[in-house]
Design a protein around this motif. Sequence first.
Motif, PDB file in Angstrom:
ATOM      1  N   ALA A 269       6.918 -46.187  17.693  1.00 43.56           N
ATOM      2  CA  ALA A 269       6.798 -45.533  18.998  1.00 43.56           C
ATOM      3  C   ALA A 269       7.144 -44.053  18.913  1.00 43.56           C
ATOM      4  O   ALA A 269       6.454 -43.209  19.506  1.00 43.56           O
ATOM      5  N   ILE A 270       8.195 -43.724  18.165  1.00 44.98           N
ATOM      6  CA  ILE A 270       8.603 -42.323  18.038  1.00 44.98           C
ATOM      7  C   ILE A 270       7.519 -41.510  17.338  1.00 44.98           C
ATOM      8  O   ILE A 270       7.148 -40.417  17.783  1.00 44.98           O
ATOM      9  N   ALA A 271       6.998 -42.049  16.235  1.00 48.04           N
ATOM     10  CA  ALA A 271       5.956 -41.332  15.492  1.00 48.04           C
ATOM     11  C   ALA A 271       4.703 -41.145  16.344  1.00 48.04           C
ATOM     12  O   ALA A 271       4.107 -40.059  16.368  1.00 48.04           O
ATOM     13  N   ALA A 272       4.296 -42.193  17.054  1.00 50.76           N
ATOM     14  CA  ALA A 272       3.087 -42.116  17.870  1.00 50.76           C
ATOM     15  C   ALA A 272       3.262 -41.142  19.026  1.00 50.76           C
ATOM     16  O   ALA A 272       2.337 -40.382  19.363  1.00 50.76           O
ATOM     17  N   THR A 273       4.424 -41.129  19.648  1.00 57.10           N
ATOM     18  CA  THR A 273       4.679 -40.224  20.762  1.00 57.10           C
ATOM     19  C   THR A 273       4.698 -38.785  20.293  1.00 57.10           C
ATOM     20  O   THR A 273       4.168 -37.887  20.959  1.00 57.10           O
ATOM     21  N   THR A 274       5.304 -38.538  19.139  1.00 58.14           N
ATOM     22  CA  THR A 274       5.367 -37.181  18.596  1.00 58.14           C
ATOM     23  C   THR A 274       3.975 -36.650  18.288  1.00 58.14           C
ATOM     24  O   THR A 274       3.663 -35.480  18.548  1.00 58.14           O
ATOM     25  N   GLN A 275       3.112 -37.502  17.751  1.00 56.74           N
ATOM     26  CA  GLN A 275       1.757 -37.090  17.398  1.00 56.74           C
ATOM     27  C   GLN A 275       0.823 -37.023  18.599  1.00 56.74           C
ATOM     28  O   GLN A 275      -0.176 -36.311  18.573  1.00 56.74           O
ATOM     29  N   GLY A 276       1.149 -37.797  19.648  1.00 60.36           N
ATOM     30  CA  GLY A 276       0.231 -37.905  20.768  1.00 60.36           C
ATOM     31  C   GLY A 276      -0.805 -38.990  20.552  1.00 60.36           C
ATOM     32  O   GLY A 276      -1.915 -38.911  21.076  1.00 60.36           O
TER      33      GLY A 276
END
Length: 313
Positions: A269-276
């Motif tokens: 979730a953190i990686a996906a949110t950071t990337q958009g």
Amino acid sequence: MLTFIAKRIVSGALLLVVICALTYTLLFFSGQDIARNLAGDQATEAQVAQRAQELGLDRPLLERLVSWSTGALSGDLGTSWFTAQPVAATVASRLPVTLVLVIVSIGLVAVVAAAIGVAAAVRGGWVDRLVQVGSVAGDIVPNFVLALVLVILFAISWEIFPAVSTITPGAPPNVWVASLTLPVIAIVISAVTGSTQQFRSAILLQLEKEYVRTLRSRGIGEGEILFAHVLKNAAPAGLTVLSLQFVGMLGGAVIVERIFSIPGIGSTAIAATTQGDIPVVMGVVIATVTIVVVVNLLVDIANGWLNPKVRVS
């Protein structure tokens, strides 16, 4: 009971719809240039615009929301914008790790908190004072601080457990145990103090009820009163606290997973949110909210079974 369960299912479904709609909408107001992230810093404006058109980012927000919702209702969560992997497969591969971490933690919290809570309520004395102090300390010290202390002591100084997770697809049980021991300990220590206080308060409340005095007047032993009557009547309050703890652990596991490099849903979730990476974020949201709804439903059913007044309310 069936009407009671049906109401809970409908309310859970409505909650899932509202949260998904709000999350999807807010993600596009985060200020990220998703098309630029995908195309790269060296891409021209024309290439960025083409990438946005390919993903449908140039369409109105409502149209995109309807399109995504239609796919989600049919079971198609789409593919990751960055890895091109199916979102459902990505979530399914990461979710079990987080669930094992949280379920083992909440199970240990339930056992330890109930045992200490009963001892504090019945025996009092230093056990009760220790619970009072521990509940305050548990609120002050977050689980990620405990996690860092455990890493320094047991992974770096004494090298008993690995500092980072070595869990991979198909890893044997001993790898799971070694990788999750320190994270579980960090979560349990942080959560058990507050839960113990709630169990203690619920049991003390029941011990002051008239039915306890009536049972004692009939010559029934303290052990039978405690385990056959008091614990049953205090169970709804304990289950409610544990359900809230479970939800909190799902959120808190995000930080713990980052500290120990655990390949769970939190780090995803953190990686996906950071990337958009909107499709992956929405997949995580659906999985998380569904788990929370199911857990709350099970707790409501258990409370309704233990206390018929809950079903009426």
